[in-house]
Design a protein around this motif. Sequence first.
Motif: not given
Ligand code: MRU
Length: 361
Positions: A52, A54, A99, A206, A247, A257-258
């Motif tokens: 996981r 991006a 996704r 995470q 993302d 983002n998350k």
């Molecule tokens: O759901 P995830 O764990 O894939 O979400 C990840 C994030 O939100 C990260 O901040 C984003 O992908 C950037 S990773 C360099």
Amino acid sequence: MEQILHPDTVALDESGHAIVIIDQTLLPASLTLISLKTREEFFDAIATLKVRGAPAIGVTAAMAYYLMAWRHVADCPGIPFSELSSRLEEDRAYLAKSRPTAVNLFWALDRMKQVLQHCSPFSGSEILERLRSECFAIRDEDIRVCRAIGEHGLALLHPGDGVLTHCNAGRLATVRYGTALAPVYLAEERGFSLKVYSDETRPLLQGARLTCTELSASGVDVTLLCDGMSGSLMRSGAVQIIFVGADRIAANGDVVNKIGTSVLACAAKRYGIPFYVCAPTSTIDMDCPTGSEIPIEQRAPEEVTSLWYEKRMAPEGIGVYNPAFDITDSDLITGVITENGILRPPFAEGLAKLFVEKRKQ
Ligand code: MRU
């Protein structure tokens, strides 16, 4: 666990016919490498967050595209180009459904498709060679780009600074270094220490499971907090700067983002703390005018009610709101750090100029 520092997060195995990843759903209890060979395994690994973040999703998708091509050629030597193209188009469409939010998935698959489109005069083995070198180019770019983001971010830091981050935008989310955590790793490399605060990042944790694991394995001073504690931490004066990943970034500078990132940005504005988004230009989607056009992944209610608990922690039948990402409005963002430098408001103009320059290269 030190091993986490050594292998690339996404790699081809020695045979060159399987992708090797750390199963991130098992961290921190177990550091388990798994190998992915079939398109169903590629899909499952991305959809269930075994891999996981991006950029790491993008590199996995590029390698998966190459391996799906390899499988078609191995199963049917001498396969006509039109047949190979149509099978790969079906594979691409299938994987693109794994996704919806991280644009690097679509960006990497499109890059691989573009290479294929120029391959009609070539033999099967020549086509495979071209696809293999493109997926390695995407991987190598990720490593270079994350280091460059780290250099630009490092220029904003001072020894002893408190850095708050959310989710995991570290090496586990890329091939190496990470985006938001790249400045932290470079600071460590240069011998100055920081104090990192990691939001646990409900519901999939995470921050607790991945950011705390990778930073502590690298000797970085990291402190874990629940998401709801970040306002109190900011008010205390412990945080000098916030670094998060992305993302997808829209053309006006809105950042997806998350889930929880936007709340952090609001509190940062209240307390006058600079809020930076660290992301490669491959995460910028100029086809999305604003954050509202970016699809937000909705995930299963069980992630909130029961996933980490021995006993369910919510009444049966309760409605659950569980979007995986949120939109941080561009006016809450101090700067966007890409491999090309630090963009500051107004973002719409800055991003448009950046893409004009990139197209000239
Ligand atoms: O759901 P995830 O764990 O894939 O979400 C990840 C994030 O939100 C990260 O901040 C984003 O992908 C950037 S990773 C360099």
